[in-house]
Design a protein around this motif. Structure first.
Motif, PDB file in Angstrom:
ATOM      1  N   SER A  10     -56.940  -1.184  32.621  1.00  0.00           N
ATOM      2  CA  SER A  10     -58.388  -0.993  32.811  1.00  0.00           C
ATOM      3  C   SER A  10     -58.912  -1.679  34.065  1.00  0.00           C
ATOM      4  O   SER A  10     -59.957  -1.310  34.591  1.00  0.00           O
ATOM      5  CB  SER A  10     -59.153  -1.511  31.596  1.00  0.00           C
ATOM      6  N   GLY A  11     -58.206  -2.697  34.535  1.00  0.00           N
ATOM      7  CA  GLY A  11     -58.686  -3.476  35.677  1.00  0.00           C
ATOM      8  C   GLY A  11     -59.359  -4.772  35.270  1.00  0.00           C
ATOM      9  O   GLY A  11     -59.891  -5.483  36.117  1.00  0.00           O
ATOM     10  N   LYS A  12     -59.313  -5.125  33.995  1.00  0.00           N
ATOM     11  CA  LYS A  12     -59.983  -6.328  33.523  1.00  0.00           C
ATOM     12  C   LYS A  12     -59.385  -7.595  34.139  1.00  0.00           C
ATOM     13  O   LYS A  12     -60.121  -8.527  34.471  1.00  0.00           O
ATOM     14  CB  LYS A  12     -59.927  -6.412  32.010  1.00  0.00           C
ATOM     15  N   SER A  13     -58.059  -7.635  34.300  1.00  0.00           N
ATOM     16  CA  SER A  13     -57.435  -8.824  34.887  1.00  0.00           C
ATOM     17  C   SER A  13     -57.847  -8.986  36.341  1.00  0.00           C
ATOM     18  O   SER A  13     -58.076 -10.107  36.817  1.00  0.00           O
ATOM     19  CB  SER A  13     -55.905  -8.733  34.781  1.00  0.00           C
ATOM     20  N   THR A  14     -57.959  -7.873  37.057  1.00  0.00           N
ATOM     21  CA  THR A  14     -58.435  -7.914  38.444  1.00  0.00           C
ATOM     22  C   THR A  14     -59.842  -8.477  38.492  1.00  0.00           C
ATOM     23  O   THR A  14     -60.163  -9.329  39.339  1.00  0.00           O
ATOM     24  CB  THR A  14     -58.403  -6.507  39.052  1.00  0.00           C
ATOM     25  N   GLN A  15     -60.711  -8.011  37.585  1.00  0.00           N
ATOM     26  CA  GLN A  15     -62.092  -8.480  37.579  1.00  0.00           C
ATOM     27  C   GLN A  15     -62.194  -9.946  37.175  1.00  0.00           C
ATOM     28  O   GLN A  15     -63.009 -10.692  37.725  1.00  0.00           O
ATOM     29  CB  GLN A  15     -62.940  -7.607  36.660  1.00  0.00           C
ATOM     30  N   ALA A  16     -61.370 -10.371  36.234  1.00  0.00           N
ATOM     31  CA  ALA A  16     -61.380 -11.783  35.849  1.00  0.00           C
ATOM     32  C   ALA A  16     -60.992 -12.657  37.034  1.00  0.00           C
ATOM     33  O   ALA A  16     -61.619 -13.687  37.308  1.00  0.00           O
ATOM     34  CB  ALA A  16     -60.427 -12.012  34.674  1.00  0.00           C
ATOM     35  N   ASP A  17     -59.965 -12.235  37.767  1.00  0.00           N
ATOM     36  CA  ASP A  17     -59.524 -13.004  38.931  1.00  0.00           C
ATOM     37  C   ASP A  17     -60.579 -12.982  40.037  1.00  0.00           C
ATOM     38  O   ASP A  17     -60.835 -14.012  40.674  1.00  0.00           O
ATOM     39  CB  ASP A  17     -58.199 -12.442  39.448  1.00  0.00           C
ATOM     40  N   MET A  18     -61.209 -11.830  40.262  1.00  0.00           N
ATOM     41  CA  MET A  18     -62.233 -11.747  41.303  1.00  0.00           C
ATOM     42  C   MET A  18     -63.425 -12.636  40.957  1.00  0.00           C
ATOM     43  O   MET A  18     -64.004 -13.282  41.848  1.00  0.00           O
ATOM     44  CB  MET A  18     -62.679 -10.292  41.493  1.00  0.00           C
ATOM     45  N   LEU A  19     -63.793 -12.682  39.681  1.00  0.00           N
ATOM     46  CA  LEU A  19     -64.899 -13.558  39.292  1.00  0.00           C
ATOM     47  C   LEU A  19     -64.523 -15.018  39.486  1.00  0.00           C
ATOM     48  O   LEU A  19     -65.318 -15.805  40.022  1.00  0.00           O
ATOM     49  CB  LEU A  19     -65.278 -13.302  37.835  1.00  0.00           C
ATOM     50  N   TYR A  20     -63.320 -15.384  39.085  1.00  0.00           N
ATOM     51  CA  TYR A  20     -62.866 -16.760  39.258  1.00  0.00           C
ATOM     52  C   TYR A  20     -62.881 -17.161  40.731  1.00  0.00           C
ATOM     53  O   TYR A  20     -63.363 -18.253  41.086  1.00  0.00           O
ATOM     54  CB  TYR A  20     -61.464 -16.909  38.675  1.00  0.00           C
ATOM     55  N   GLN A  21     -62.378 -16.277  41.592  1.00  0.00           N
ATOM     56  CA  GLN A  21     -62.363 -16.576  43.025  1.00  0.00           C
ATOM     57  C   GLN A  21     -63.780 -16.730  43.578  1.00  0.00           C
ATOM     58  O   GLN A  21     -64.049 -17.607  44.408  1.00  0.00           O
ATOM     59  CB  GLN A  21     -61.616 -15.465  43.776  1.00  0.00           C
ATOM     60  N   ARG A  22     -64.689 -15.894  43.103  1.00  0.00           N
ATOM     61  CA  ARG A  22     -66.067 -15.983  43.601  1.00  0.00           C
ATOM     62  C   ARG A  22     -66.748 -17.253  43.107  1.00  0.00           C
ATOM     63  O   ARG A  22     -67.478 -17.899  43.864  1.00  0.00           O
ATOM     64  CB  ARG A  22     -66.860 -14.756  43.158  1.00  0.00           C
ATOM     65  N   VAL A  34     -64.179  -3.825  30.043  1.00  0.00           N
ATOM     66  CA  VAL A  34     -63.951  -2.921  31.166  1.00  0.00           C
ATOM     67  C   VAL A  34     -63.301  -1.677  30.588  1.00  0.00           C
ATOM     68  O   VAL A  34     -62.127  -1.691  30.196  1.00  0.00           O
ATOM     69  CB  VAL A  34     -63.068  -3.584  32.246  1.00  0.00           C
ATOM     70  N   ASP A  35     -64.055  -0.598  30.528  1.00  0.00           N
ATOM     71  CA  ASP A  35     -63.603   0.614  29.845  1.00  0.00           C
ATOM     72  C   ASP A  35     -63.127   1.661  30.845  1.00  0.00           C
ATOM     73  O   ASP A  35     -63.713   1.807  31.938  1.00  0.00           O
ATOM     74  CB  ASP A  35     -64.746   1.192  29.010  1.00  0.00           C
ATOM     75  N   ILE A  36     -62.075   2.370  30.453  1.00  0.00           N
ATOM     76  CA  ILE A  36     -61.498   3.381  31.331  1.00  0.00           C
ATOM     77  C   ILE A  36     -60.780   4.421  30.467  1.00  0.00           C
ATOM     78  O   ILE A  36     -60.244   4.080  29.403  1.00  0.00           O
ATOM     79  CB  ILE A  36     -60.501   2.715  32.317  1.00  0.00           C
ATOM     80  N   PRO A  37     -60.780   5.695  30.865  1.00  0.00           N
ATOM     81  CA  PRO A  37     -60.009   6.680  30.106  1.00  0.00           C
ATOM     82  C   PRO A  37     -58.528   6.322  30.073  1.00  0.00           C
ATOM     83  O   PRO A  37     -57.978   5.793  31.044  1.00  0.00           O
ATOM     84  CB  PRO A  37     -60.248   7.987  30.879  1.00  0.00           C
ATOM     85  N   VAL A  38     -57.893   6.620  28.962  1.00  0.00           N
ATOM     86  CA  VAL A  38     -56.490   6.256  28.801  1.00  0.00           C
ATOM     87  C   VAL A  38     -55.612   6.945  29.840  1.00  0.00           C
ATOM     88  O   VAL A  38     -54.664   6.347  30.354  1.00  0.00           O
ATOM     89  CB  VAL A  38     -56.017   6.587  27.370  1.00  0.00           C
ATOM     90  N   THR A  39     -55.911   8.191  30.171  1.00  0.00           N
ATOM     91  CA  THR A  39     -55.086   8.895  31.163  1.00  0.00           C
ATOM     92  C   THR A  39     -55.100   8.166  32.499  1.00  0.00           C
ATOM     93  O   THR A  39     -54.064   8.049  33.168  1.00  0.00           O
ATOM     94  CB  THR A  39     -55.587  10.332  31.359  1.00  0.00           C
ATOM     95  N   THR A  40     -56.264   7.669  32.889  1.00  0.00           N
ATOM     96  CA  THR A  40     -56.370   6.914  34.140  1.00  0.00           C
ATOM     97  C   THR A  40     -55.611   5.595  34.041  1.00  0.00           C
ATOM     98  O   THR A  40     -54.928   5.181  34.988  1.00  0.00           O
ATOM     99  CB  THR A  40     -57.837   6.651  34.494  1.00  0.00           C
ATOM    100  N   ALA A  41     -55.725   4.936  32.890  1.00  0.00           N
ATOM    101  CA  ALA A  41     -55.020   3.669  32.691  1.00  0.00           C
ATOM    102  C   ALA A  41     -53.508   3.854  32.789  1.00  0.00           C
ATOM    103  O   ALA A  41     -52.818   3.060  33.431  1.00  0.00           O
ATOM    104  CB  ALA A  41     -55.399   3.080  31.331  1.00  0.00           C
ATOM    105  N   ILE A  42     -52.998   4.912  32.161  1.00  0.00           N
ATOM    106  CA  ILE A  42     -51.555   5.177  32.205  1.00  0.00           C
ATOM    107  C   ILE A  42     -51.097   5.439  33.634  1.00  0.00           C
ATOM    108  O   ILE A  42     -50.030   4.971  34.062  1.00  0.00           O
ATOM    109  CB  ILE A  42     -51.200   6.364  31.300  1.00  0.00           C
ATOM    110  N   GLU A  43     -51.887   6.188  34.396  1.00  0.00           N
ATOM    111  CA  GLU A  43     -51.545   6.444  35.797  1.00  0.00           C
ATOM    112  C   GLU A  43     -51.460   5.142  36.576  1.00  0.00           C
ATOM    113  O   GLU A  43     -50.551   4.942  37.397  1.00  0.00           O
ATOM    114  CB  GLU A  43     -52.588   7.368  36.428  1.00  0.00           C
ATOM    115  N   LEU A  45     -52.936   3.527  22.918  1.00  0.00           N
ATOM    116  CA  LEU A  45     -54.071   3.040  23.710  1.00  0.00           C
ATOM    117  C   LEU A  45     -55.360   3.773  23.368  1.00  0.00           C
ATOM    118  O   LEU A  45     -56.446   3.192  23.452  1.00  0.00           O
ATOM    119  CB  LEU A  45     -53.763   3.164  25.206  1.00  0.00           C
ATOM    120  N   GLU A  46     -55.269   5.036  22.981  1.00  0.00           N
ATOM    121  CA  GLU A  46     -56.470   5.758  22.560  1.00  0.00           C
ATOM    122  C   GLU A  46     -57.086   5.095  21.324  1.00  0.00           C
ATOM    123  O   GLU A  46     -58.307   4.941  21.238  1.00  0.00           O
ATOM    124  CB  GLU A  46     -56.140   7.226  22.247  1.00  0.00           C
ATOM    125  N   ARG A  47     -56.240   4.695  20.393  1.00  0.00           N
ATOM    126  CA  ARG A  47     -56.748   4.022  19.199  1.00  0.00           C
ATOM    127  C   ARG A  47     -57.323   2.655  19.555  1.00  0.00           C
ATOM    128  O   ARG A  47     -58.372   2.259  19.030  1.00  0.00           O
ATOM    129  CB  ARG A  47     -55.637   3.879  18.154  1.00  0.00           C
TER     130      ARG A  47
END
Length: 202
Positions: free
Chosen positions: A21-33, A136-145, A163-165
């Motif tokens: 979903s990108g949640k780890s990226t966002q957590a790190d970006m917030l920490y850095q900021r 951080v919500d994202i469609p499963v198809t995008t997450a798998i990609e 992941l859909e469930r």
């Protein structure tokens, strides 16, 4: 009084979402900021990387434990994390940015057949309530990609139907401190929105 209702001098900011979903990226970006802004903070993640957390992580690429055993291990790891890592930071008045918390336990073990609402209730007997929770919500198809692009393949936690469930259970959660954000937006734009939301509590 339940532990989650007790307050402390610091702030607990939690990021949740399905894998990719990108949640780890966002957590790190917030920490850095926060660091650039001179805010004292630490970046933590669950499961941890020692003890029970390491046992869980080692299972990611092998045979999974039963849902009940996973729940037991996650609970033990979380209690250690709260006692050794999270609470000391909060008590000294600093900020904890946490990548995954007990909401993930409810969603991921709930998607394997356990009662996710019971998991939430049981966890809330000992955890500390976050000041802000970002899903951080994202469609499963995008997450798998994204997962396949980044790692060349997933693990047993990252099958599409599973992941859909998981995503459905995340989106079923209702908390006054929960903010649901689209993980499909550009990371920098999403990070700006997140910082704007937490600015009011800093």
């Amino acid at each position: 009084m339940r532990a989650m209702d007790e307050r402390y001098a610091g702030k607990l900011i939690v990021f949740e979402g399905i894998d990719g979903s990108g949640k780890s990226t966002q957590a790190d970006m917030l920490y850095q900021r926060l660091d650039r802004e001179g805010q004292h903070s630490v970046l933590l993640s669950e499961p941890t990387r020692t003890g029970h957390g390491k046992t869980i992580r080692d299972s990611f690429t092998g045979e999974r434990f039963s849902p009940e055993e996973e729940l037991r291990l996650f609970t033990l790891d979380r209690k250690d994390d709260l006692r050794n890592n999270i609470l000391p930071v909060l008590l000294r008045g600093d900020i904890v940015v946490l990548d995954r918390y007990y909401y993930s336990t409810a969603a991921y073990q709930g998607a394997r057949g356990l009662d996710w609402k019971t998991i939430l209730c049981d966890q809330e007997l000992f955890v500390y309530r976050p000041d802000i929770l970002f899903l951080v919500d994202i469609p499963v198809t995008t997450a798998i990609e994204r997962i396949r692009s980044a790692r060349g393949g997933g693990n047993s936690f990252e099958a599409a139907d599973y992941l859909e469930r998981v995503r459905s259970l995340f989106l079923s959660m209702r908390y006054e401190y929960l903010h649901v954000l689209s993980g499909e937006r550009p990371a920098a734009d999403l990070a700006d929105d997140i910082y704007g939301i937490i600015a009011g509590i800093l």
